[in-house]
Scaffold this motif. Structure first.
Motif, PDB file in Angstrom:
ATOM      1  N   ILE A  60     -17.719  -7.826  16.271  1.00 42.83           N
ATOM      2  CA  ILE A  60     -18.894  -8.027  17.127  1.00 42.83           C
ATOM      3  C   ILE A  60     -18.581  -8.856  18.371  1.00 42.83           C
ATOM      4  O   ILE A  60     -19.187  -8.644  19.427  1.00 42.83           O
ATOM      5  N   LEU A  61     -17.638  -9.782  18.268  1.00 47.05           N
ATOM      6  CA  LEU A  61     -17.324 -10.598  19.441  1.00 47.05           C
ATOM      7  C   LEU A  61     -16.705  -9.736  20.542  1.00 47.05           C
ATOM      8  O   LEU A  61     -16.990  -9.914  21.724  1.00 47.05           O
ATOM      9  N   THR A  62     -15.876  -8.759  20.145  1.00 48.90           N
ATOM     10  CA  THR A  62     -15.273  -7.842  21.119  1.00 48.90           C
ATOM     11  C   THR A  62     -16.304  -6.871  21.667  1.00 48.90           C
ATOM     12  O   THR A  62     -16.455  -6.715  22.886  1.00 48.90           O
ATOM     13  N   THR A  63     -17.024  -6.208  20.780  1.00 51.11           N
ATOM     14  CA  THR A  63     -17.880  -5.103  21.197  1.00 51.11           C
ATOM     15  C   THR A  63     -19.148  -5.572  21.909  1.00 51.11           C
ATOM     16  O   THR A  63     -19.572  -4.953  22.898  1.00 51.11           O
ATOM     17  N   ILE A  64     -19.763  -6.631  21.424  1.00 50.56           N
ATOM     18  CA  ILE A  64     -20.955  -7.131  22.123  1.00 50.56           C
ATOM     19  C   ILE A  64     -20.569  -7.723  23.464  1.00 50.56           C
ATOM     20  O   ILE A  64     -21.297  -7.592  24.456  1.00 50.56           O
ATOM     21  N   PHE A  65     -19.405  -8.358  23.521  1.00 45.71           N
ATOM     22  CA  PHE A  65     -18.896  -8.877  24.784  1.00 45.71           C
ATOM     23  C   PHE A  65     -18.777  -7.745  25.814  1.00 45.71           C
ATOM     24  O   PHE A  65     -19.097  -7.920  26.993  1.00 45.71           O
ATOM     25  N   ALA A 252     -25.923  -0.586  20.089  1.00 46.77           N
ATOM     26  CA  ALA A 252     -25.804  -0.933  18.669  1.00 46.77           C
ATOM     27  C   ALA A 252     -25.055   0.149  17.905  1.00 46.77           C
ATOM     28  O   ALA A 252     -24.270  -0.143  16.992  1.00 46.77           O
ATOM     29  N   ALA A 253     -25.283   1.415  18.280  1.00 49.11           N
ATOM     30  CA  ALA A 253     -24.605   2.522  17.601  1.00 49.11           C
ATOM     31  C   ALA A 253     -23.101   2.475  17.830  1.00 49.11           C
ATOM     32  O   ALA A 253     -22.316   2.815  16.939  1.00 49.11           O
ATOM     33  N   TYR A 254     -22.683   2.060  19.029  1.00 46.00           N
ATOM     34  CA  TYR A 254     -21.259   1.941  19.312  1.00 46.00           C
ATOM     35  C   TYR A 254     -20.614   0.807  18.517  1.00 46.00           C
ATOM     36  O   TYR A 254     -19.446   0.887  18.140  1.00 46.00           O
ATOM     37  N   VAL A 255     -21.376  -0.260  18.280  1.00 47.38           N
ATOM     38  CA  VAL A 255     -20.812  -1.460  17.656  1.00 47.38           C
ATOM     39  C   VAL A 255     -20.694  -1.310  16.146  1.00 47.38           C
ATOM     40  O   VAL A 255     -19.636  -1.588  15.563  1.00 47.38           O
ATOM     41  N   SER A 287     -21.740  -8.729  10.041  1.00 46.19           N
ATOM     42  CA  SER A 287     -21.623  -8.310  11.441  1.00 46.19           C
ATOM     43  C   SER A 287     -23.003  -8.160  12.076  1.00 46.19           C
ATOM     44  O   SER A 287     -23.218  -8.597  13.223  1.00 46.19           O
ATOM     45  N   ALA A 288     -23.929  -7.555  11.352  1.00 42.86           N
ATOM     46  CA  ALA A 288     -25.274  -7.352  11.897  1.00 42.86           C
ATOM     47  C   ALA A 288     -26.002  -8.674  12.096  1.00 42.86           C
ATOM     48  O   ALA A 288     -26.672  -8.869  13.115  1.00 42.86           O
ATOM     49  N   LEU A 289     -25.872  -9.577  11.143  1.00 41.82           N
ATOM     50  CA  LEU A 289     -26.534 -10.874  11.261  1.00 41.82           C
ATOM     51  C   LEU A 289     -25.954 -11.674  12.432  1.00 41.82           C
ATOM     52  O   LEU A 289     -26.698 -12.189  13.279  1.00 41.82           O
ATOM     53  N   GLY A 290     -24.629 -11.774  12.498  1.00 36.99           N
ATOM     54  CA  GLY A 290     -24.001 -12.514  13.583  1.00 36.99           C
ATOM     55  C   GLY A 290     -24.266 -11.894  14.937  1.00 36.99           C
ATOM     56  O   GLY A 290     -24.571 -12.587  15.914  1.00 36.99           O
ATOM     57  N   GLY A 291     -24.188 -10.567  15.016  1.00 37.01           N
ATOM     58  CA  GLY A 291     -24.437  -9.886  16.277  1.00 37.01           C
ATOM     59  C   GLY A 291     -25.870 -10.013  16.735  1.00 37.01           C
ATOM     60  O   GLY A 291     -26.143 -10.230  17.926  1.00 37.01           O
ATOM     61  N   GLY A 292     -26.812  -9.897  15.810  1.00 37.62           N
ATOM     62  CA  GLY A 292     -28.222 -10.026  16.162  1.00 37.62           C
ATOM     63  C   GLY A 292     -28.552 -11.410  16.701  1.00 37.62           C
ATOM     64  O   GLY A 292     -29.271 -11.555  17.696  1.00 37.62           O
ATOM     65  N   LEU A 293     -28.016 -12.442  16.042  1.00 34.42           N
ATOM     66  CA  LEU A 293     -28.251 -13.812  16.514  1.00 34.42           C
ATOM     67  C   LEU A 293     -27.598 -14.048  17.877  1.00 34.42           C
ATOM     68  O   LEU A 293     -28.147 -14.755  18.722  1.00 34.42           O
TER      69      LEU A 293
END
Length: 523
Positions: A60-65, A252-255, A287-293
């Motif tokens: 998530i750190l890579t993809t959300i970034f 979100a679908a990509y991540v 991943s979902a919890l960390g990414g959502g926050l």
């Protein structure tokens, strides 16, 4: 009983027709033999290493970034709600995967599960879609170094002086940095699963610490409340907004893909029938919890929601504004670590998938690709071939960065198609009564994970979600596939690529018999 190809064969009435139960105290290698295979890979991974394989693939750190700006640009702050919706859909898929991982703890999970549920043709295409997607995804992860490293130190811009990924010098430098990374990950994969797990575990720990640090830093600098997620950022509440919001869900679908990687390493995991189902669900959930926050915290801390910078610069804009130059660069170092372990995890999963298909004689040069080095317990030839293939894909970026970006988008469609190759035939098997025997147990005699009576409704929803998301991903949108507007045909890239991959898969489908495998009957 298992036939020589590793596929389950009919067993006496009253027994589960999918796998022979593993009696208590039997070794995992005996359990693997019941499925028709010898223990060739070194079995040493524990629960955290299994979880790390799935978590680092999602990264998530890579993809959300990378992709925060994509979601925000289309839907504004309210794009946040696409995140829990995609998680809910993917968690349904993860539940189906977890049930199959408990029954088939084999390398090449997507291929093996789709093959056993749908037969040889479905299994081939499940593996075909997934392996192509993993090669492109690993390349896309590796090329992300160009977005980060020159920002940390200008010395990383070795070729030319323009670090922009779309510029000639930026594209060439991206290929150089990505190729170096792929050489390193290929070397680690060739050294053995212990080295891969050691590096991956350290990297995942750093990424989790980094995610927590980002969330806390952003929340302590919040300038607005959590109600921001109901804001459409001036886009209005007209009926047309819903379509922009649907497009924003592509972020979100990509991540949230790749969480099934824990299943790919099943033959190297201790007690995989119990560990893999748990870590598949855990990797996606964490991943979902960390990414959502992280998304929520970024929206609360962003200096402005309307100046356009959130859409164009994304999460780096918020972090630089909040943390300043020094701490921003410290975080970029953590992002580099995340990119590294993400590339490593994807290449590892692809290597095990290629090995599994070759072991069944489903690929050219199967004898070479299925050979395991006795000292390292690693299939080295697939690791090298995957690494070389990823570098070849990287070269596309030098010729046309837009085509490379489109390939990276399209490969996600192939992942969703591979998932459908598992969930759709699984649903058909459920409707025919699967599983229809006594509840299976793991090597310690404990019951395996099972959806029980919830199996059919969960599976129906998983297939429905997969179909809708595949259509959404492949829909011919100019703003996704041809943002410059200079190549109108590119908006059909998703549909055309899928047709091309299916056509090539038909031509490459192995029509010969699979190699015989030793059989052990476990009672």
């Amino acid at each position: 009983m298992s036939d020589p190809s590793g596929l389950a064969t009919p067993v006496p009435a009253g027994r589960d027709d999918e796998s022979t139960p593993a009696p208590a105290r039997r070794g995992d290698h005996d359990d693997l033999a019941d499925l028709g295979y010898d223990q060739q890979l070194h079995r040493s991974l524990g629960t955290f290493a299994s979880f790390a394989a799935g978590f680092s693939f999602v990264s998530i750190l890579t993809t959300i970034f990378q992709l925060f700006g994509l979601g925000y640009g289309f839907g504004g702050p309210a794009f946040f709600w696409t995140w829990p919706i995609v998680f809910a859909g993917q968690f349904l898929v993860a539940l189906c995967f977890a049930e199959l991982a408990a029954r088939y703890p084999l390398s090449g999970a997507i291929y093996q599960w789709s093959r056993r549920m749908g037969g040889e043709i479905v299994g081939w295409f499940g593996g075909w879609f997934m392996i192509l997607a993993q090669i492109v995804t690993a390349s896309a992860a590796a090329i992300a170094l160009q977005v980060v490293l020159p920002s940390i130190w200008s010395g990383f811009q070795i070729i030319g002086d323009d670090p922009a990924l779309t510029s000639p010098s930026g594209a060439a430098n991206a290929v150089l940095l990505g190729s170096v990374l792929l050489v390193i990950t290929t070397t680690i994969n060739s050294l053995g699963i212990r080295w891969m797990a050691y590096v991956n575990n350290i990297g995942v720990t750093c990424e989790i610490v980094g995610v927590v640090a980002v969330i806390l830093a952003l929340l302590t600098h919040a300038v607005r409340g959590p109600q921001v997620v109901f804001d459409t950022a001036g886009m209005g509440d007209q009926p047309g907004y819903i379509w922009a919001w649907v497009v924003s869900g592509l972020m979100a679908a990509y991540v949230m893909v790749g969480f099934g990687s824990a299943g790919e390493l099943a033959e190297e995991t201790v007690n995989p029938r119990r560990v893999a189902p748990r870590t598949i669900r855990m990797a996606l959930t964490v991943s979902a919890l960390g990414g959502g926050l992280m998304i929520l915290a970024a929206l609360m801390a962003a200096p402005s929601l309307t100046d356009g910078r959130l859409a164009t610069e994304g999460l780096p804009y918020v972090l630089n504004s909040v943390l300043g130059n020094f701490w921003g660069k410290v975080l970029l170092v953590v992002v580099v670590v995340a990119i590294f372990i993400c590339t490593l995890a994807i290449q590892t999963a692809a290597t095990r998938l290629m090995f599994s298909m070759a072991r069944d004689g489903r690929l050219p040069f199967s004898a070479t690709l299925s050979r395991v080095n006795p000292r390292t317990g690693t299939p080295i030839a697939p690791a090298v071939l995957i690494g070389v293939s990823c570098i070849a894909i990287l070269l596309v970026n030098m010729g046309n960065a837009a085509i490379f970006a489109t390939l990276a988008s399209v490969c996600i469609i192939l992942i969703y198609l591979a998932y459908l190759c598992v969930t759709a035939p699984l649903l058909l098997r459920r409707l025919r009564g699967w599983p229809n025997g006594p509840r299976l147990t793991d090597a310690e005699g404990k019951p395996l994970f099972s959806l029980g009576r919830w199996g059919i409704p969960v599976n129906v929803l998983a297939v429905g979600y997969g179909l809708l998301m595949t259509v959404n991903l492949a829909w011919p949108r100019t703003e996704i596939f041809d943002p410059s507007g200079q190549t109108p045909w590119m908006r059909w890239a998703g549909v055309l690529t899928v047709l091309a991959v299916v056509g090539l898969g038909i031509l490459c489908f192995p029509r010969g018999k699979t190699h015989p495998k030793p059989v052990t009957i476990g009672e």
